[in-house]
Design an enzyme around this catalytic site. Structure first.
Site, mmCIF file in Angstrom:
data_model
loop_
_atom_site.group_PDB
_atom_site.id
_atom_site.type_symbol
_atom_site.label_atom_id
_atom_site.label_comp_id
_atom_site.label_asym_id
_atom_site.label_seq_id
_atom_site.Cartn_x
_atom_site.Cartn_y
_atom_site.Cartn_z
ATOM 1 N N ARG A 177 0.840 -1.207 0.000
ATOM 2 C CA ARG A 177 0.000 0.000 0.000
ATOM 3 C C ARG A 177 0.872 1.253 0.000
ATOM 4 O O ARG A 177 0.563 2.249 -0.648
ATOM 5 C CB ARG A 177 -0.966 -0.009 1.179
ATOM 6 C CG ARG A 177 -0.385 0.301 2.540
ATOM 7 C CD ARG A 177 -1.446 0.787 3.528
ATOM 8 N NE ARG A 177 -2.186 -0.280 4.164
ATOM 9 C CZ ARG A 177 -1.875 -0.819 5.352
ATOM 10 N NH1 ARG A 177 -0.792 -0.417 6.007
ATOM 11 N NH2 ARG A 177 -2.621 -1.754 5.881
ATOM 12 N N ASN A 228 -5.062 1.595 8.570
ATOM 13 C CA ASN A 228 -4.597 1.785 9.941
ATOM 14 C C ASN A 228 -4.096 0.449 10.482
ATOM 15 O O ASN A 228 -4.865 -0.377 10.963
ATOM 16 C CB ASN A 228 -5.737 2.326 10.805
ATOM 17 C CG ASN A 228 -5.240 2.750 12.171
ATOM 18 O OD1 ASN A 228 -4.235 2.240 12.665
ATOM 19 N ND2 ASN A 228 -5.944 3.680 12.787
ATOM 20 N N ASP A 229 -2.792 0.272 10.400
ATOM 21 C CA ASP A 229 -2.171 -0.981 10.823
ATOM 22 C C ASP A 229 -2.452 -1.324 12.281
ATOM 23 O O ASP A 229 -2.191 -2.438 12.721
ATOM 24 C CB ASP A 229 -0.647 -0.872 10.671
ATOM 25 C CG ASP A 229 -0.193 -1.146 9.259
ATOM 26 O OD1 ASP A 229 -0.902 -1.847 8.546
ATOM 27 O OD2 ASP A 229 0.883 -0.648 8.886
ATOM 28 N N CYS A 230 -2.905 -0.349 13.020
ATOM 29 C CA CYS A 230 -3.067 -0.551 14.459
ATOM 30 C C CYS A 230 -4.506 -0.804 14.876
ATOM 31 O O CYS A 230 -4.794 -0.963 16.056
ATOM 32 C CB CYS A 230 -2.502 0.646 15.207
ATOM 33 S SG CYS A 230 -0.753 0.823 14.902
ATOM 34 N N ASN A 262 -6.493 -3.433 14.969
ATOM 35 C CA ASN A 262 -6.360 -4.891 14.786
ATOM 36 C C ASN A 262 -7.591 -5.569 15.362
ATOM 37 O O ASN A 262 -7.584 -6.056 16.485
ATOM 38 C CB ASN A 262 -5.087 -5.388 15.489
ATOM 39 C CG ASN A 262 -3.880 -4.504 15.181
ATOM 40 O OD1 ASN A 262 -3.277 -3.910 16.067
ATOM 41 N ND2 ASN A 262 -3.554 -4.396 13.912
#
Ligand code: BGC
Ligand code: NOJ
Length: 812
Positions: free
Chosen positions: A360, A482-484, A486
């Site tokens: 990305r 937003n990798d965070c 989760n």
């Protein structure tokens, strides 16, 4: 407080105080061979891949900060100093560091002697060239001792830092004349070595760290330098280094150049050796010979400058505001080139061993540099798409050295595939090159299952369609942008990484409204691409899914005053007024307003107003509000950060432009500009002591309103912030936007701007554009004049005739 100033004419930031609030760095090289260099000459070098082909060693987060680099030591009598102040930290009579476009020059003066070290990687060269100019400005003859210094890395930056039981026994060097060769592991599986030369006879050298520095000394006080005599040490194991020793006598007014070359060589298996155990140095000598005089080095630097003149001539603005002009014309575009080269791999916040090229990230980086180097953007698109799987999913990252997907990180981030549509469409709009769609591109690097790039876009689109959740919204997978966030992670083990631990996706109801907005924006692009390539049936099929997504968002993604963020594993809302913390998030509101979802019903304006009211602060727009104050196992890493930092309500500069663009879609130029200015580094120069990171580049994150220290930035350089801010200002606020059939001029600016001028090179012609705003409008076109003639449209045609065309646009 400032620590330097912008020199716009030379495209440099000039640091005049070496004690910057954080090392302020620059990047050398833009193709294969790279260095990071701080304002005090700290940093390191690598070939292509900061993890697998590290040439010089660096220790991150060191004490003192930023220790280790390419140092020169001058010994003048008993005085020992370095031009960059560090590592000796001897007070200098004057200091100046100039960071320019892929070069850095550091100048120090002490007791009538100046030493100026210029560092750069010449174009198409696997080497860093350093020109050290020593001048005697005093009235006496000076007898000086000069020592160079760098420390070799044993190639794999990761094992170099941990596998000492082996490392301490493998190091090998050769010394021939004034060249020091580093050949660790060349005898076995490596086909490459490095070298460090100087174009003058040396009176000694050192290649063993302990001999040179002494076991209990630091870089500030190497034993050899204190004693004033090299040991001519030959490294066997331990830590190999390279240090030349040169004695020089300078009469008053005299000045001398020394040219050092730090290079890298690869030899074929049958061409590795000169004689047994003596490496074949032919290529090294060729490189050294190319840069062995001042004239040759100066001409290589002039070529590099020309290269940048050319790149930066594609888009430039004259607005009357220096801060805006310098960021748009110079630094933001420069940063975009750097993010293109490194993705998120190597900076002073990214260790170079953790992350490769993001799927990305690299697609988003493309929108910031495709106008400068479209050929390399094309190659990058094919490389990225080659790491995709047949079902449209993809590896989250790949290694630049072998271009293979990274198995440690894997895939499953459900936003990833859509960004390939953004990258490809941006490339075609810039170049008109539809042929790229016919390129045969492998899946997972396996050419036997190659399909056209167009087919890759189809599977990208379908990956969303095939992974919808209970509300008809996209399932989030491991995470979206937003990798965070989760939502399927449920981690209660501090020893596992939120990013890589096994996820519970089976049976999960976790859906992302952000991906929904993204899908509407890039789904429409996909539909248009289908139509332009004659695939009307496919366009019809895809359009239905886009329409359905718009409906799902309106039905299940709207909270009354803003767009919700997501549904969690259990199907409960996130980013809703019903939540106690994290009631509103920036990402879904950015993407859904960019998509114009519910614009007619007033949803976009409402959402943007809610963002203004709840997320905006002095330092920019925070990611979410209220910040999470405890750990929510069902949300993951986002709630692991203290309030106000990173993804937990930090000003995450990457996504501020989504709101800026959303504001331009709504026609609100004043607000778009206000948001732009708040996070733009050139406007923050005066508060450098708070902002901390370089005033010439964007940082990923500025601490938000809930933080202990609001306004303090972190993670400068390698961030999607660079390309998105350039995209927002150049294409949406200034409004000069490449389209398939021409260049659109559609500004959305503050009402009190009188106008501006932009020069844009586009598909083989130069467009000199003047925008005037006599009626104080933000948006709207009253009149368009092209080459003296009234034009019915603000879409300026493709001329492709190598000529300059004059465009005047009157707002009203
Ligand atoms: C960071 C994210 C980053 C992720 C992946 C997280 O710790 O907060 O910004 O994208 O790691 O490396
Ligand atoms: C940085 C990562 O590189 C990027 O991929 C991600 O989207 C943002 N952090 C947000 O988490």
């Amino acid at each position: 407080m400032k620590f330097g100033f912008f020199d716009d004419k030379n495209r440099e930031y000039v640091i005049t105080n070496p004690r910057t609030p954080w090392p302020w760095i620059n990047y050398l090289g833009n193709e294969d061979f790279f260095s990071l260099i701080s304002n005090t000459a700290g940093g390191y070098t690598f070939y292509k891949d900061a993890k697998f082909r590290r040439i010089t060693r660096y220790r991150y987060n060191n004490v003192p900060m930023d220790s280790g680099g390419k140092y020169f030591y001058i010994k003048d009598g008993d005085n020992i100093w370095s031009p960059g102040w560090k590592p000796c930290k001897t007070e200098l009579d004057s200091y100046e560091c100039r960071h320019g476009m892929n070069y850095t020059s550091i100048k120090g003066e002490k007791n009538g002697v100046t030493a100026e070290a210029l560092y750069f990687v010449p174009l198409k060269t696997w080497a860093e060239v350093q020109k050290l100019t020593i001048s005697n400005n005093s009235k006496d003859t000076k007898k000086l001792k000069i020592f160079s210094f760098l420390e070799w890395c044993l190639w794999n930056a990761s094992s170099d830092m941990e596998n000492f039981q082996r490392n301490f026994s493998t190091g090998e060097v050769e010394i021939e004349g004034s060249v020091i060769y580093h050949k660790t592991e060349y005898k076995e599986r490596r086909d490459h070595f490095a070298f460090y030369s100087v174009n003058a006879p040396v009176q000694g050298y050192d290649t063993d760290r302990e001999s040179f520095i002494g076991l209990y000394n630091g870089f500030d006080e190497p034993r050899v330098i204190v004693e004033g005599k090299p040991k001519n040490s030959v490294a066997h194991g331990w830590s190999p280094i390279a240090s030349h020793y040169i004695e020089v006598e300078l009469k008053p007014g005299e000045s001398k150049d020394f040219i050092f070359v730090l290079g890298y060589v690869e030899n074929k298996e049958d061409d590795k050796w000169e004689t047994k155990n003596i490496i074949n140095k032919k290529k090294a000598k060729e490189t050294i010979a190319k840069f062995d005089t001042t004239a040759k080095v100066d001409s290589a630097l002039a070529d590099l400058r020309k290269y940048w003149d050319n790149l930066l001539s594609v888009y430039s603005i004259k607005s009357g505001d220096d801060k805006l002009d310098r960021i748009v014309n110079i630094w933001n575009q420069y940063q975009c080139m750097i993010t293109f080269c490194f993705s998120r791999s190597a900076s002073f916040f990214e260790s170079g061993i953790g992350r490769g090229m993001g799927f990305r990230d690299s697609n988003q980086d493309l929108i910031g540099f495709v106008h400068q180097i479209p050929e390399r953007a094309r190659e990058r698109i094919i490389d990225i798409a080659s790491t995709q799987f047949p079902d449209g999913g993809c590896y989250h990252q790949y290694q630049p050295l072998n271009k293979r997907g990274n198995n440690d990180i894997g895939g499953g981030f459900n936003d990833d595939p859509l960004w390939l549509i953004l990258g490809t469409v941006s490339y075609i709009k810039e170049t008109g090159d539809f042929n790229i769609l016919d390129e045969m591109v492998p899946f997972d690097n396996d050419m036997s299952v190659a399909r056209s790039l167009f087919d890759h876009l189809t599977v990208s689109f379908d990956h969303v369609v095939n992974n919808l959740g209970p509300h008809g919204l996209p399932l989030i997978g491991r995470a979206d942008w937003n990798d965070c966030l989760n939502l399927n992670c449920f981690s209660n083990d501090p020893n596992e990484s939120f990013q890589t631990t096994e996820n519970k996706t089976k049976g999960s109801k976790a859906e992302s409204v952000m991906i929904a907005g993204l899908f509407v924006v890039y789904g429409r692009d996909y539909v248009e691409l289908c139509m332009r390539t004659g695939k009307n049936k496919e366009a019809g099929r895809a359009q239905k899914y886009v329409n359905a997504m718009v409906d799902s968002v309106k039905k299940y993604g709207w909270d009354g005053e803003w767009f919700i963020r997501a549904y969690d594993y259990y199907g409960r809302k996130i980013g809703s007024n019903e939540n106690e913390e994290g009631k509103i998030f920036i990402e879904s509101n950015g993407w859904c307003t960019m998509a114009g979802i519910g614009k007619e019903e007033g949803l976009c304006v409402k959402a943007l107003d809610a963002v203004k009211e709840r997320l905006d602060c002095e330092h920019g727009i925070v990611l979410n509000n209220p910040a999470f104050t405890s750990y929510y196992i069902e949300y993951g890493e986002i709630s692991s950060y203290p309030p106000g930092y990173k993804e937990n309500a930090g000003v995450f500069c990457h996504n501020n432009p989504w709101i800026m663009i959303g504001e331009t879609v709504a026609g609100n130029g004043n607000r778009a500009w206000e948001y732009y200015r708040k996070i733009c580094p050139s406007y923050l120069e005066e508060i450098s002591e708070l902002h901390k990171t370089e005033p010439y580049v964007y940082a990923q994150m500025v601490a938000g309103k809930d933080a202990f220290k609001p306004g303090e930035a972190k993670n400068s350089w390698l961030t999607g912030t660079a390309s998105w801010n350039f995209y927002a200002i150049s294409q949406f606020i200034l409004g000069i936007r490449p389209e398939y059939d021409g260049l659109l001029v559609d500004p959305c600016i503050p009402g009190d701007w009188k106008g501006f001028k932009v020069t844009r090179k586009f598909r083989g012609a130069t467009y000199s554009i003047e925008v005037v705003n006599p009626d104080g409008k933000s948006r709207g076109i009253k009149e368009v004049i092209v080459d003296g003639k009234l034009s019915a449209s603000n879409l300026i045609p493709v001329f492709g005739d190598r000529k300059e065309h004059f465009v005047k646009v009157v707002l009203g």
